[in-house]
Each structure stands twice: as structure tokens, then as C-alpha cells.
Design a protein around this motif. Structure first.
Motif, PDB file in Angstrom:
ATOM      1  N   ASN A   1     -94.440 -67.272  19.943  1.00  0.00           N
ATOM      2  CA  ASN A   1     -93.347 -67.613  20.643  1.00  0.00           C
ATOM      3  C   ASN A   1     -92.153 -67.454  20.013  1.00  0.00           C
ATOM      4  OD1 ASN A   1     -94.731 -68.518  22.962  1.00  0.00           O
ATOM      5  ND2 ASN A   1     -94.638 -70.590  22.620  1.00  0.00           N
TER       6      ASN A   1
ATOM      7  N   GLY B   1     -96.161 -63.237  28.233  1.00  0.00           N
ATOM      8  CA  GLY B   1     -96.327 -65.011  28.363  1.00  0.00           C
ATOM      9  C   GLY B   1     -97.377 -65.176  29.531  1.00  0.00           C
TER      10      GLY B   1
ATOM     11  N   ASP C   1     -87.371 -69.166  31.673  1.00  0.00           N
ATOM     12  CA  ASP C   1     -87.045 -68.282  32.180  1.00  0.00           C
ATOM     13  C   ASP C   1     -88.352 -67.184  32.714  1.00  0.00           C
ATOM     14  OD1 ASP C   1     -86.432 -65.624  33.177  1.00  0.00           O
ATOM     15  OD2 ASP C   1     -84.916 -65.033  31.395  1.00  0.00           O
TER      16      ASP C   1
ATOM     17  N   ALA D   1     -99.156 -75.746  26.537  1.00  0.00           N
ATOM     18  CA  ALA D   1     -99.995 -76.614  27.112  1.00  0.00           C
ATOM     19  C   ALA D   1    -101.347 -76.560  26.264  1.00  0.00           C
ATOM     20  CB  ALA D   1    -100.338 -76.222  28.650  1.00  0.00           C
TER      21      ALA D   1
ATOM     22  N   TYR E   1     -89.429 -65.338  21.683  1.00  0.00           N
ATOM     23  CA  TYR E   1     -88.137 -65.498  21.883  1.00  0.00           C
ATOM     24  C   TYR E   1     -86.949 -65.613  20.691  1.00  0.00           C
ATOM     25  CZ  TYR E   1     -91.234 -66.923  25.593  1.00  0.00           C
ATOM     26  OH  TYR E   1     -92.125 -66.829  26.709  1.00  0.00           O
TER      27      TYR E   1
HETATM   28  P1  ADP Z   1     -95.339 -68.474  27.590  1.00  0.00           P
HETATM   29  O1  ADP Z   1     -96.469 -67.738  27.703  1.00  0.00           O
HETATM   30  O2  ADP Z   1     -94.187 -68.283  28.615  1.00  0.00           O
HETATM   31  O3  ADP Z   1     -94.676 -68.114  26.127  1.00  0.00           O
HETATM   32  P2  ADP Z   1     -95.438 -71.124  26.464  1.00  0.00           P
HETATM   33  O4  ADP Z   1     -96.193 -72.505  27.008  1.00  0.00           O
HETATM   34  O5  ADP Z   1     -95.978 -70.779  25.231  1.00  0.00           O
HETATM   35  O6  ADP Z   1     -95.533 -70.061  27.655  1.00  0.00           O
HETATM   36  O7  ADP Z   1     -93.857 -71.464  26.374  1.00  0.00           O
HETATM   37  C1  ADP Z   1     -93.360 -71.973  27.522  1.00  0.00           C
HETATM   38  C2  ADP Z   1     -91.852 -71.679  27.690  1.00  0.00           C
HETATM   39  O8  ADP Z   1     -91.173 -72.312  26.535  1.00  0.00           O
HETATM   40  C3  ADP Z   1     -91.620 -70.216  27.431  1.00  0.00           C
HETATM   41  O9  ADP Z   1     -91.549 -69.502  28.610  1.00  0.00           O
HETATM   42  C4  ADP Z   1     -90.198 -70.332  26.875  1.00  0.00           C
HETATM   43  O10 ADP Z   1     -89.226 -70.212  27.877  1.00  0.00           O
HETATM   44  C5  ADP Z   1     -90.038 -71.421  26.341  1.00  0.00           C
HETATM   45  N1  ADP Z   1     -90.336 -71.266  24.656  1.00  0.00           N
HETATM   46  C6  ADP Z   1     -91.477 -71.290  23.752  1.00  0.00           C
HETATM   47  N2  ADP Z   1     -91.217 -71.189  22.556  1.00  0.00           N
HETATM   48  C7  ADP Z   1     -89.947 -70.914  22.278  1.00  0.00           C
HETATM   49  C8  ADP Z   1     -89.018 -70.084  21.316  1.00  0.00           C
HETATM   50  N3  ADP Z   1     -89.489 -70.222  20.197  1.00  0.00           N
HETATM   51  N4  ADP Z   1     -87.841 -70.110  21.816  1.00  0.00           N
HETATM   52  C9  ADP Z   1     -87.158 -70.162  22.926  1.00  0.00           C
HETATM   53  N5  ADP Z   1     -88.235 -70.638  24.030  1.00  0.00           N
HETATM   54  C10 ADP Z   1     -89.114 -70.843  23.685  1.00  0.00           C
END
Ligand code: ADP
Length: 269
Positions: free
Chosen positions: A162, A227, A218, A233, A166
Motif C-alpha cells: 500500500n 487493489g 478512491d 481487512a 499510494y
Molecule cells: P486496496 O486494495 O484498495 O489498496 P486496502 O484495504 O489495502 O485496499 O486499502 C483500503 C484503502 O485505504 C485504499 O483503497 C486506499 O484508499 C487507502 N490506503 C491504504 N493504504 C494507504 C496509504 N499508504 N496511503 C494512502 N491511502 C492508503
């Protein structure tokens, strides 16, 4: 509050009167609603790539039949969509496995710095491709904790992935391991692993909901990054099993800090 009330006459020897049973149905009802939401979400997430693929197959059979450039492009998109479905199914299987094991106490022991170093080594090519510099702190000390190595690997892999997804390209990523002498929520000493990026950050109102299944700040951006919306979760359920905690601190435009706190010993209760 949803309640179920049943009134029954008292058995004969007890004389006149009635028993009233009040059963709180709100918890059961809420569980059922969450289950229904989850099934609807999964169906939607699987249907979106499938619909796109069916559309491309039809176009390839019809209008684009003899267009080799369009064919290559469409095949690329179909491959990406199939990959998306594959990832989603893998994450759903992981989630259901970790939920099933959540109440079972992990029996193994993990070498925490070793585990973190191997996660970072696995993800090093991706960090390099994104131009992200990874700094580590405290990974040289010997730390052994009770836990399931595969599950904890998944926790740190999801968090570092992540941070790379991000954290913005050309940024920096800090991974630090430090002892927490007394952590009130753990009722004893523990170890904290901090994963900090200098990326886009998250607005405060989203923070409490990030570990919900399919919650994304987003959705478009998450999908673009490959993602599934299930990573955090999965992290939450694994940490519950380890009696650990996840702390999320973030500021929009400045970056995010995810801290995993794991107890040194797994006590009951
Ligand atoms: P995804 O598969 O969408 O990454 P996650 O459950 O891992 O799903 O994370 C959920 C949401 O949290 C992401 O869609 C993103 O919006 C936010 N997120 C997670 N980690 C970060 C990060 N390091 N910086 C910014 N936003 C993050």
C-alpha cells in the motif's frame, strides 16, 4: 434496537402470571445485513471485469475481427481484467481463511526482523521501479514473537505494498521496528512496526473505515493500482488473532503512517 418479545403463561404449579422473554435481535440482524452487503459487493467486483471482458470478446468477434492492432490492445485489457479477478478471488480466499482461524491462537514463533527483511527484499524490485527509497530502522536486533509467520508476512506485505501504491513515485518509505515497554491496549510490553510513506495521505474522515471490506478512499485509483479493497481487512483479522493493534495516522498531502503493535506474549483474555 430490534427485539423479539415472547410471552408465555407460567406453568401450573407456580400460580398465575407469565414469563416475558426479551431477545435482542439487533446483533443477528446487523450480521445478516453485513453478509448481504458483502455478497452484493463481491458480485459487483466480479461482474465489472467480467462485463468488460464479454464486451471485448464481442468486439473481437465482430467489428475488430481483422484489426490486429485493436486485437492486441483488447487482449492486453482482457488479460488485465482477468488478473484483477484472480487477485480478488485470492484475497477473498485469504480473508475467509484468516476469519476462520481468528479464534485459534497462533502456535508458532516468528523472527520479526527476518520476516520484515524478507518482505522488503520481495518488494525491492517494485520499490526500485517506482523510484522509492526504502529506509529501515531497528531491523538488526533479534526479536522473536509468538505468531504465525505466513499471516504476519501477509500483514507487512499488504502494508508495504500500500505504501508503494499510494506513496507516490520518487518518494521515500520508512520501516522501523521498536520495542514498546508498556502498551496499555496490549496490557504489557510489545513491539511496534512502523511503515511510513510520504505519499498522498488520507483525509481524516476515512481513517476509521479503512479496514472495512471493500472500503476505498478512491475506488478508481485503487483499481488502477490493482487493489481489491480487501488488504487492510485481512490485516485487521490477522492482527485480531495475534492480539495486536493497527494504528493509522495520516494527513492529506503529507503521507501516512501505519503502525502494527504486537504483544511480546500472548496472554489469554
Ligand atoms: P486496496 O486494495 O484498495 O489498496 P486496502 O484495504 O489495502 O485496499 O486499502 C483500503 C484503502 O485505504 C485504499 O483503497 C486506499 O484508499 C487507502 N490506503 C491504504 N493504504 C494507504 C496509504 N499508504 N496511503 C494512502 N491511502 C492508503
Amino acid at each position: 434496537i430490534l427485539a423479539e418479545v415472547t410471552v408465555a403463561p407460567l406453568p401450573a404449579p407456580l400460580g398465575r402470571g407469565a414469563t416475558v422473554a426479551l431477545v435482542d435481535r439487533s446483533v443477528a440482524e446487523e450480521g445478516e445485513m453485513m453478509r448481504r452487503d458483502f455478497v452484493a459487493n463481491v458480485s459487483h467486483e466480479l461482474k465489472t471485469p467480467l462485463t468488460a471482458m464479454i464486451g471485448f470478446i464481442e468486439t473481437l468477434r465482430g467489428p475488430a475481427r481483422d484489426d490486429t492492432r485493436a486485437r492486441d490492445r483488447f487482449l492486453d485489457i482482457m488479460e488485465r481484467e482477468a488478473g484483477r479477478m484472480n487477485r480478488l478471488i485470492s484475497d477473498l480466499l485469504s480473508l475467509s481463511r484468516v476469519q476462520a482461524e481468528e479464534r485459534r491462537r497462533p502456535s508458532g514463533e516468528v523472527d520479526l526482523p527476518g520476516l520484515l527483511n524478507s518482505v522488503l527484499a520481495t518488494l525491492a524490485p517494485r520499490a526500485e521501479a517506482a523510484g522509492v527509497v526504502v529506509r529501515t530502522e531497528g531491523l538488526g536486533q533479534p526479536v522473536r514473537l509468538p505468531g504465525d509467520a505466513d499471516q504476519l508476512t501477509q500483514v507487512f506485505q499488504n502494508l508495504v505494498e500500500n505504501a508503494l501504491k499510494y506513496g507516490g513515485s520518487g518518494g521515500s518509505l520508512r520501516v522501523a521496528l521498536a520495542r514498546v515497554p508498556h502498551e496499555p491496549v496490549l496490557r504489557g510490553p510489545g513491539w511496534a512496526v512502523t511503515i511510513e510513506d510520504r505519499g498522498e495521505g488520507i483525509e481524516e474522515q476515512h481513517l476509521p473505515r479503512l479496514t472495512e471490506r471493500f472500503y476505498r478512499v478512491d475506488p478508481h485509483r485503487s483499481r488502477e493500482q490493482g487493489g481489491t479493497g480487501l488488504g487492510l481487512a485481512i490485516v485487521k483479522h490477522i492482527l485480531n488473532r495475534h492480539r495486536g493493534r493497527l494504528r493509522i495516522e495520516s494527513r492529506r498531502g503529507e503521507g501516512s503512517r501505519f503502525t502494527v503493535i504486537l504483544p511480546e506474549r500472548l496472554t489469554r483474555g
